[in-house]
Design a protein around this motif. Structure first.
Motif, PDB file in Angstrom:
ATOM      1  N   ILE A  71       0.679  -1.110   0.023  1.00 64.33           N
ATOM      2  CA  ILE A  71      -0.108   0.115  -0.004  1.00 64.33           C
ATOM      3  C   ILE A  71       0.769   1.414   0.053  1.00 64.33           C
ATOM      4  O   ILE A  71       1.842   1.383   0.824  1.00 64.33           O
ATOM      5  N   PHE A  72       0.792   1.946  -0.932  1.00 65.39           N
ATOM      6  CA  PHE A  72       1.535   3.316  -1.343  1.00 65.39           C
ATOM      7  C   PHE A  72       0.648   4.663  -0.716  1.00 65.39           C
ATOM      8  O   PHE A  72      -0.544   4.893  -1.490  1.00 65.39           O
ATOM      9  N   ALA A  73       0.955   5.234   0.424  1.00 71.96           N
ATOM     10  CA  ALA A  73       0.294   6.576   0.844  1.00 71.96           C
ATOM     11  C   ALA A  73       1.101   7.783   0.605  1.00 71.96           C
ATOM     12  O   ALA A  73       1.938   7.858   1.094  1.00 71.96           O
ATOM     13  N   GLN A  74       0.463   8.541  -0.389  1.00 76.19           N
ATOM     14  CA  GLN A  74       1.051   9.931  -0.349  1.00 76.19           C
ATOM     15  C   GLN A  74      -0.114  11.011  -0.469  1.00 76.19           C
ATOM     16  O   GLN A  74       0.125  12.065  -0.975  1.00 76.19           O
ATOM     17  N   ARG A  75      -1.258  10.814   0.077  1.00 77.68           N
ATOM     18  CA  ARG A  75      -2.298  11.696  -0.068  1.00 77.68           C
ATOM     19  C   ARG A  75      -1.885  12.920   0.544  1.00 77.68           C
ATOM     20  O   ARG A  75      -2.424  14.071   0.356  1.00 77.68           O
ATOM     21  N   PHE A  76      -1.477  12.894   1.797  1.00 79.85           N
ATOM     22  CA  PHE A  76      -1.064  14.218   2.549  1.00 79.85           C
ATOM     23  C   PHE A  76       0.428  14.553   2.549  1.00 79.85           C
ATOM     24  O   PHE A  76       1.349  13.891   2.059  1.00 79.85           O
ATOM     25  N   ALA A  77       0.476  15.631   3.051  1.00 82.46           N
ATOM     26  CA  ALA A  77       2.237  16.477   3.028  1.00 82.46           C
ATOM     27  C   ALA A  77       2.815  15.731   4.272  1.00 82.46           C
ATOM     28  O   ALA A  77       4.078  15.887   4.047  1.00 82.46           O
ATOM     29  N   SER A  78       2.196  15.343   5.408  1.00 81.63           N
ATOM     30  CA  SER A  78       3.185  14.964   6.389  1.00 81.63           C
ATOM     31  C   SER A  78       3.111  13.294   6.491  1.00 81.63           C
ATOM     32  O   SER A  78       2.336  12.653   6.048  1.00 81.63           O
ATOM     33  N   GLN A  79       4.384  13.056   6.890  1.00 86.96           N
ATOM     34  CA  GLN A  79       4.624  11.561   7.221  1.00 86.96           C
ATOM     35  C   GLN A  79       3.668  10.856   7.910  1.00 86.96           C
ATOM     36  O   GLN A  79       3.277   9.673   7.675  1.00 86.96           O
ATOM     37  N   PRO A  80       3.498  11.196   9.164  1.00 90.32           N
ATOM     38  CA  PRO A  80       2.364  10.610  10.318  1.00 90.32           C
ATOM     39  C   PRO A  80       1.085  10.363   9.867  1.00 90.32           C
ATOM     40  O   PRO A  80       0.585   9.451   9.789  1.00 90.32           O
ATOM     41  N   ARG A  81       0.606  11.475   8.887  1.00 92.02           N
ATOM     42  CA  ARG A  81      -0.854  11.200   8.270  1.00 92.02           C
ATOM     43  C   ARG A  81      -0.856  10.178   7.385  1.00 92.02           C
ATOM     44  O   ARG A  81      -1.856   9.396   7.318  1.00 92.02           O
ATOM     45  N   ASN A  82       0.331  10.079   6.457  1.00 88.43           N
ATOM     46  CA  ASN A  82       0.494   9.243   5.189  1.00 88.43           C
ATOM     47  C   ASN A  82       0.422   7.656   6.036  1.00 88.43           C
ATOM     48  O   ASN A  82       0.142   6.698   5.463  1.00 88.43           O
ATOM     49  N   ARG A  83       1.266   7.671   7.077  1.00 87.25           N
ATOM     50  CA  ARG A  83       1.441   6.260   7.783  1.00 87.25           C
ATOM     51  C   ARG A  83      -0.017   5.752   8.305  1.00 87.25           C
ATOM     52  O   ARG A  83      -0.477   4.839   8.228  1.00 87.25           O
ATOM     53  N   GLN A  84      -0.738   6.693   8.757  1.00 90.88           N
ATOM     54  CA  GLN A  84      -1.972   6.730   9.422  1.00 90.88           C
ATOM     55  C   GLN A  84      -2.956   5.879   8.226  1.00 90.88           C
ATOM     56  O   GLN A  84      -3.789   5.168   8.564  1.00 90.88           O
ATOM     57  N   ASP A  85      -2.836   6.727   7.106  1.00 93.59           N
ATOM     58  CA  ASP A  85      -3.701   6.424   6.014  1.00 93.59           C
ATOM     59  C   ASP A  85      -3.577   5.108   5.617  1.00 93.59           C
ATOM     60  O   ASP A  85      -4.534   4.294   5.175  1.00 93.59           O
ATOM     61  N   ALA A  86      -2.078   4.938   5.391  1.00 93.45           N
ATOM     62  CA  ALA A  86      -1.892   3.489   4.799  1.00 93.45           C
ATOM     63  C   ALA A  86      -2.489   2.211   5.685  1.00 93.45           C
ATOM     64  O   ALA A  86      -2.811   1.399   5.332  1.00 93.45           O
ATOM     65  N   ARG A  87      -2.192   2.572   6.993  1.00 93.14           N
ATOM     66  CA  ARG A  87      -2.603   1.408   8.020  1.00 93.14           C
ATOM     67  C   ARG A  87      -4.032   1.449   8.018  1.00 93.14           C
ATOM     68  O   ARG A  87      -4.682   0.302   8.075  1.00 93.14           O
ATOM     69  N   ALA A  88      -4.766   2.610   7.734  1.00 94.34           N
ATOM     70  CA  ALA A  88      -6.271   2.499   7.944  1.00 94.34           C
ATOM     71  C   ALA A  88      -6.702   1.853   6.526  1.00 94.34           C
ATOM     72  O   ALA A  88      -7.963   1.012   6.749  1.00 94.34           O
ATOM     73  N   ARG A  89      -6.135   2.016   5.448  1.00 95.95           N
ATOM     74  CA  ARG A  89      -6.317   1.251   4.339  1.00 95.95           C
ATOM     75  C   ARG A  89      -6.327  -0.235   4.325  1.00 95.95           C
ATOM     76  O   ARG A  89      -7.060  -1.049   3.887  1.00 95.95           O
ATOM     77  N   LEU A  90      -5.152  -0.784   4.996  1.00 98.37           N
ATOM     78  CA  LEU A  90      -4.993  -2.077   5.351  1.00 98.37           C
ATOM     79  C   LEU A  90      -6.046  -2.630   6.245  1.00 98.37           C
ATOM     80  O   LEU A  90      -6.387  -3.604   5.814  1.00 98.37           O
ATOM     81  N   ALA A  91      -6.206  -1.772   7.085  1.00 96.17           N
ATOM     82  CA  ALA A  91      -7.175  -2.230   8.068  1.00 96.17           C
ATOM     83  C   ALA A  91      -8.579  -2.452   7.338  1.00 96.17           C
ATOM     84  O   ALA A  91      -9.419  -3.604   7.565  1.00 96.17           O
ATOM     85  N   ALA A  92      -8.923  -1.666   6.483  1.00 92.06           N
ATOM     86  CA  ALA A  92     -10.239  -1.812   5.801  1.00 92.06           C
ATOM     87  C   ALA A  92     -10.094  -2.883   4.815  1.00 92.06           C
ATOM     88  O   ALA A  92     -11.296  -3.569   4.821  1.00 92.06           O
ATOM     89  N   LEU A  93      -9.077  -3.166   4.258  1.00 96.45           N
ATOM     90  CA  LEU A  93      -9.032  -4.459   3.403  1.00 96.45           C
ATOM     91  C   LEU A  93      -9.256  -5.756   4.382  1.00 96.45           C
ATOM     92  O   LEU A  93      -9.833  -6.644   3.970  1.00 96.45           O
ATOM     93  N   LEU A  94      -8.579  -5.681   5.539  1.00 94.72           N
ATOM     94  CA  LEU A  94      -8.515  -6.707   6.528  1.00 94.72           C
ATOM     95  C   LEU A  94     -10.000  -7.030   6.974  1.00 94.72           C
ATOM     96  O   LEU A  94     -10.450  -7.925   6.995  1.00 94.72           O
ATOM     97  N   MET A  95     -10.446  -6.004   7.227  1.00 89.64           N
ATOM     98  CA  MET A  95     -12.111  -5.988   7.706  1.00 89.64           C
ATOM     99  C   MET A  95     -12.971  -6.610   6.730  1.00 89.64           C
ATOM    100  O   MET A  95     -13.854  -7.721   6.969  1.00 89.64           O
ATOM    101  N   LYS A  96     -12.914  -6.370   5.457  1.00 92.21           N
ATOM    102  CA  LYS A  96     -13.532  -6.763   4.251  1.00 92.21           C
ATOM    103  C   LYS A  96     -13.203  -8.233   3.919  1.00 92.21           C
ATOM    104  O   LYS A  96     -13.863  -9.196   3.559  1.00 92.21           O
ATOM    105  N   ALA A  97     -11.813  -8.592   4.355  1.00 95.52           N
ATOM    106  CA  ALA A  97     -11.396  -9.858   3.812  1.00 95.52           C
ATOM    107  C   ALA A  97     -11.912 -10.813   4.969  1.00 95.52           C
ATOM    108  O   ALA A  97     -12.107 -12.134   4.761  1.00 95.52           O
ATOM    109  N   GLN A  98     -12.332 -10.316   6.103  1.00 98.44           N
ATOM    110  CA  GLN A  98     -12.790 -11.293   7.273  1.00 98.44           C
ATOM    111  C   GLN A  98     -14.228 -11.720   6.978  1.00 98.44           C
ATOM    112  O   GLN A  98     -14.815 -12.810   7.573  1.00 98.44           O
TER     113      GLN A  98
END
Length: 138
Positions: A71-98
């Motif tokens: 997962i490549f996240a570059q939506r935001f200008a700050s590293q912490p927000r992009n990190r949070q975005d990438a983890r949220a996208r992984l979590a969403a995929l995991l929720m759907k996969a369950q």
């Protein structure tokens, strides 16, 4: 990282930081704000086999041949927000996969629907027969 019924160990998630593309002002060539998150779904001890299989299928082009989700996240200008975005996208995929697919129950058409279908076919055939050119009526 807890996602629904799953508990993913932080050591299973690999994050690397790279420079983001696009406009960024003076910091664009200095700050690595984009996040590339990698999660090995196929070899993860936290995932049951059926969930891992569904996750790889859901990820589509974001999954490698080896079953690593990228997962490549570059939506935001700050590293912490992009990190949070990438983890949220992984979590969403995991929720759907369950979610397990509901098994389809075989059904048969009702007598009324079969009758309607056959009547409709007869009407369409009759209308098309009227359009046919008559042979030998000259």
């Amino acid at each position: 990282m807890r996602v629904g019924d799953l508990l993913i160990d932080e050591s299973e998630i690999v994050e690397s930081f790279v420079r983001s593309s696009g406009p960024g002002g003076q910091n664009v060539n200095k700050v690595a704000s984009a996040v590339e998150l990698r999660f090995d779904a196929r070899r993860s001890p936290s995932l049951p086999d059926d969930v891992a299989t569904r996750l790889i299928k859901l990820a589509g082009a974001r999954a490698t041949q080896e079953g690593v989700i990228v997962i490549f996240a570059q939506r935001f200008a700050s590293q912490p927000r992009n990190r949070q975005d990438a983890r949220a996208r992984l979590a969403a995929l995991l929720m759907k996969a369950q979610e397990r697919a509901k098994p389809r129950l075989a059904t048969r058409p009702t007598l009324a629907s079969r009758t309607r279908r056959l009547d409709d076919k007869t009407r369409r055939g009759a209308a098309k027969a009227l359009r046919a050119k008559r042979v030998g009526t000259d």
